[in-house]
Design a protein around this motif. Sequence first.
Motif, PDB file in Angstrom:
ATOM      1  N   MET A   1      34.683  37.560  44.531  1.00  0.00           N
ATOM      2  CA  MET A   1      36.098  37.695  44.283  1.00  0.00           C
ATOM      3  C   MET A   1      36.539  36.306  44.034  1.00  0.00           C
ATOM      4  SD  MET A   1      39.139  38.730  46.686  1.00  0.00           S
ATOM      5  CE  MET A   1      39.469  37.202  47.392  1.00  0.00           C
ATOM      6  N   ASP A   2      37.452  36.161  43.119  1.00  0.00           N
ATOM      7  CA  ASP A   2      38.009  34.885  42.675  1.00  0.00           C
ATOM      8  C   ASP A   2      38.941  34.535  43.737  1.00  0.00           C
ATOM      9  OD1 ASP A   2      39.680  33.109  41.545  1.00  0.00           O
ATOM     10  OD2 ASP A   2      39.150  33.631  39.568  1.00  0.00           O
ATOM     11  N   MET A   3      38.852  33.317  44.359  1.00  0.00           N
ATOM     12  CA  MET A   3      39.873  33.160  45.127  1.00  0.00           C
ATOM     13  C   MET A   3      41.363  32.764  44.695  1.00  0.00           C
ATOM     14  SD  MET A   3      37.855  32.772  47.786  1.00  0.00           S
ATOM     15  CE  MET A   3      38.936  32.324  49.041  1.00  0.00           C
ATOM     16  N   GLN A   4      41.665  32.833  43.640  1.00  0.00           N
ATOM     17  CA  GLN A   4      42.848  32.987  42.943  1.00  0.00           C
ATOM     18  C   GLN A   4      43.509  34.243  43.095  1.00  0.00           C
ATOM     19  OE1 GLN A   4      41.729  30.783  39.285  1.00  0.00           O
ATOM     20  NE2 GLN A   4      43.443  29.382  39.790  1.00  0.00           N
ATOM     21  N   ASP A   5      42.894  35.156  43.140  1.00  0.00           N
ATOM     22  CA  ASP A   5      43.369  36.660  43.203  1.00  0.00           C
ATOM     23  C   ASP A   5      43.856  37.060  44.707  1.00  0.00           C
ATOM     24  OD1 ASP A   5      41.872  37.036  40.750  1.00  0.00           O
ATOM     25  OD2 ASP A   5      40.572  38.344  41.335  1.00  0.00           O
ATOM     26  N   SER A   6      45.037  37.383  44.554  1.00  0.00           N
ATOM     27  CA  SER A   6      45.634  37.633  45.952  1.00  0.00           C
ATOM     28  C   SER A   6      46.231  39.182  45.953  1.00  0.00           C
ATOM     29  CB  SER A   6      46.776  36.850  46.103  1.00  0.00           C
ATOM     30  OG  SER A   6      47.835  37.153  45.128  1.00  0.00           O
ATOM     31  N   ARG A   7      46.197  39.630  47.340  1.00  0.00           N
ATOM     32  CA  ARG A   7      46.276  41.048  47.474  1.00  0.00           C
ATOM     33  C   ARG A   7      47.943  41.170  47.100  1.00  0.00           C
ATOM     34  NH1 ARG A   7      44.484  45.605  49.454  1.00  0.00           N
ATOM     35  NH2 ARG A   7      42.513  44.749  50.141  1.00  0.00           N
ATOM     36  N   SER A   8      48.345  42.095  46.460  1.00  0.00           N
ATOM     37  CA  SER A   8      49.679  42.291  45.984  1.00  0.00           C
ATOM     38  C   SER A   8      50.153  43.813  46.544  1.00  0.00           C
ATOM     39  CB  SER A   8      49.905  42.124  44.759  1.00  0.00           C
ATOM     40  OG  SER A   8      49.547  40.648  44.270  1.00  0.00           O
ATOM     41  N   PRO A   9      51.314  43.773  47.084  1.00  0.00           N
ATOM     42  CA  PRO A   9      51.914  45.374  47.185  1.00  0.00           C
ATOM     43  C   PRO A   9      52.010  45.759  45.832  1.00  0.00           C
ATOM     44  CG  PRO A   9      53.829  43.516  47.502  1.00  0.00           C
ATOM     45  CD  PRO A   9      52.492  42.860  47.406  1.00  0.00           C
ATOM     46  N   LEU A  10      51.984  47.329  45.933  1.00  0.00           N
ATOM     47  CA  LEU A  10      52.128  47.969  44.817  1.00  0.00           C
ATOM     48  C   LEU A  10      53.470  49.169  45.046  1.00  0.00           C
ATOM     49  CD1 LEU A  10      48.528  48.258  43.212  1.00  0.00           C
ATOM     50  CD2 LEU A  10      50.525  46.694  42.408  1.00  0.00           C
ATOM     51  N   PHE A  11      54.149  49.681  44.254  1.00  0.00           N
ATOM     52  CA  PHE A  11      54.920  50.548  44.587  1.00  0.00           C
ATOM     53  C   PHE A  11      55.673  50.605  45.857  1.00  0.00           C
ATOM     54  CE2 PHE A  11      51.891  52.307  41.603  1.00  0.00           C
ATOM     55  CZ  PHE A  11      52.654  52.690  40.622  1.00  0.00           C
ATOM     56  N   GLY A  12      56.255  49.196  46.201  1.00  0.00           N
ATOM     57  CA  GLY A  12      56.910  49.119  47.302  1.00  0.00           C
ATOM     58  C   GLY A  12      56.152  48.836  48.450  1.00  0.00           C
ATOM     59  N   GLY A  13      54.835  48.559  48.267  1.00  0.00           N
ATOM     60  CA  GLY A  13      53.886  48.243  49.530  1.00  0.00           C
ATOM     61  C   GLY A  13      53.257  49.721  49.902  1.00  0.00           C
ATOM     62  N   ALA A  14      53.540  50.808  49.187  1.00  0.00           N
ATOM     63  CA  ALA A  14      52.787  51.951  49.486  1.00  0.00           C
ATOM     64  C   ALA A  14      51.214  51.764  49.012  1.00  0.00           C
ATOM     65  CB  ALA A  14      53.490  53.161  48.817  1.00  0.00           C
ATOM     66  N   LEU A  15      51.020  51.218  48.237  1.00  0.00           N
ATOM     67  CA  LEU A  15      49.548  50.685  47.583  1.00  0.00           C
ATOM     68  C   LEU A  15      49.695  49.271  47.740  1.00  0.00           C
ATOM     69  CD1 LEU A  15      49.131  53.166  44.873  1.00  0.00           C
ATOM     70  CD2 LEU A  15      47.587  53.259  46.789  1.00  0.00           C
ATOM     71  N   SER A  16      48.160  48.652  47.610  1.00  0.00           N
ATOM     72  CA  SER A  16      48.111  47.303  47.581  1.00  0.00           C
ATOM     73  C   SER A  16      46.516  47.074  46.913  1.00  0.00           C
ATOM     74  CB  SER A  16      48.178  46.315  48.966  1.00  0.00           C
ATOM     75  OG  SER A  16      47.136  46.606  49.699  1.00  0.00           O
ATOM     76  N   ALA A  17      46.435  45.880  46.154  1.00  0.00           N
ATOM     77  CA  ALA A  17      45.333  45.689  45.521  1.00  0.00           C
ATOM     78  C   ALA A  17      45.258  44.021  45.001  1.00  0.00           C
ATOM     79  CB  ALA A  17      45.010  46.368  44.133  1.00  0.00           C
ATOM     80  N   PHE A  18      44.349  43.849  45.056  1.00  0.00           N
ATOM     81  CA  PHE A  18      44.023  42.237  44.596  1.00  0.00           C
ATOM     82  C   PHE A  18      44.189  42.265  43.178  1.00  0.00           C
ATOM     83  CE2 PHE A  18      40.886  41.991  48.032  1.00  0.00           C
ATOM     84  CZ  PHE A  18      41.568  41.010  48.682  1.00  0.00           C
ATOM     85  N   ILE A  19      45.366  41.512  42.695  1.00  0.00           N
ATOM     86  CA  ILE A  19      45.641  41.308  41.182  1.00  0.00           C
ATOM     87  C   ILE A  19      45.165  39.916  40.887  1.00  0.00           C
ATOM     88  CG2 ILE A  19      47.810  41.206  39.888  1.00  0.00           C
ATOM     89  CD1 ILE A  19      47.504  43.896  41.301  1.00  0.00           C
ATOM     90  N   PRO A  20      44.802  39.737  39.592  1.00  0.00           N
ATOM     91  CA  PRO A  20      43.973  38.667  39.100  1.00  0.00           C
ATOM     92  C   PRO A  20      45.003  37.571  39.228  1.00  0.00           C
ATOM     93  CG  PRO A  20      43.564  40.366  37.923  1.00  0.00           C
ATOM     94  CD  PRO A  20      44.485  40.926  38.756  1.00  0.00           C
ATOM     95  N   HIS A  21      44.777  36.096  38.942  1.00  0.00           N
ATOM     96  CA  HIS A  21      45.184  35.034  38.555  1.00  0.00           C
ATOM     97  C   HIS A  21      46.073  35.230  37.441  1.00  0.00           C
ATOM     98  CE1 HIS A  21      42.814  33.709  35.602  1.00  0.00           C
ATOM     99  NE2 HIS A  21      41.687  34.206  36.170  1.00  0.00           N
ATOM    100  N   SER A  22      47.252  34.366  37.478  1.00  0.00           N
ATOM    101  CA  SER A  22      48.119  34.199  36.147  1.00  0.00           C
ATOM    102  C   SER A  22      48.762  35.529  35.825  1.00  0.00           C
ATOM    103  CB  SER A  22      47.199  33.704  35.051  1.00  0.00           C
ATOM    104  OG  SER A  22      46.606  32.459  35.285  1.00  0.00           O
ATOM    105  N   ALA A  23      48.826  36.481  36.894  1.00  0.00           N
ATOM    106  CA  ALA A  23      49.652  37.640  36.381  1.00  0.00           C
ATOM    107  C   ALA A  23      50.964  37.522  36.655  1.00  0.00           C
ATOM    108  CB  ALA A  23      49.094  38.828  37.422  1.00  0.00           C
ATOM    109  N   THR A  24      51.866  38.287  35.645  1.00  0.00           N
ATOM    110  CA  THR A  24      53.214  38.174  35.903  1.00  0.00           C
ATOM    111  C   THR A  24      53.528  39.492  35.822  1.00  0.00           C
ATOM    112  OG1 THR A  24      53.420  36.419  34.283  1.00  0.00           O
ATOM    113  CG2 THR A  24      55.324  37.797  34.335  1.00  0.00           C
ATOM    114  N   ASP A  25      54.514  40.069  36.708  1.00  0.00           N
ATOM    115  CA  ASP A  25      55.023  41.484  37.101  1.00  0.00           C
ATOM    116  C   ASP A  25      56.236  41.567  35.944  1.00  0.00           C
ATOM    117  OD1 ASP A  25      56.068  43.672  37.978  1.00  0.00           O
ATOM    118  OD2 ASP A  25      56.017  43.093  40.233  1.00  0.00           O
ATOM    119  N   VAL A  26      55.817  42.651  35.232  1.00  0.00           N
ATOM    120  CA  VAL A  26      56.629  42.881  34.144  1.00  0.00           C
ATOM    121  C   VAL A  26      57.873  43.575  34.638  1.00  0.00           C
ATOM    122  CG1 VAL A  26      56.820  44.227  31.942  1.00  0.00           C
ATOM    123  CG2 VAL A  26      54.650  43.060  32.465  1.00  0.00           C
TER     124      VAL A  26
END
Length: 195
Positions: A1-26
Amino acid sequence: MDMQDSRSPLFGGALSAFIPHSATDVSELREIPDNQEVFVHAHTDQSLIVELLEYQGQVADQDAARYHFEDIAGSNKALAPGALAVSNVVSLPRSELSLTECSSAWILTGTQSVSKFNEEAQNTVTLHLGLFRLPQFSTDILITFNDPQRISPDSSSSASVLGSLSTQSWTVQNFHCMLKSLTLHNPGLFGENHG
């Protein structure tokens, strides 16, 4: 795993996943449908979309990823002959997944020729689809990694992408890490409001 990836909440925290570095939440930039989470790379034209879709019970598990791929092609108006191709579909072993609630999981790799914003210019995009089937929740979770391979010089994307070729792009490994890290925290996500 890329150390820059971080676990991010999805759908208000109902799901989560490692989102890659340099990601902008649209969703911070514009309105996104309630059944989607959309991330774009800060410097390339790559994007990641997490979608909650209606479970397609009439479609066999091994065909479901292709079904959704063709559905996306329809949305992208990429249905012309030669505009889309599937190179492979493989099953993801549940033993490798955090989302153990799924009945099966699949990865599809294919290409589509798509236009942005109804432009004439066609961009060749590799689509990596991750599909998690959750029949008990009447839901298919689809994660799409759009990885442009050829940007038309006439596309509105060309200026931003040409200036960023030295930028660290997302990789298929980032995508696989995201798929394998997807975790369900609140099954209420799939409640009456879903669909």
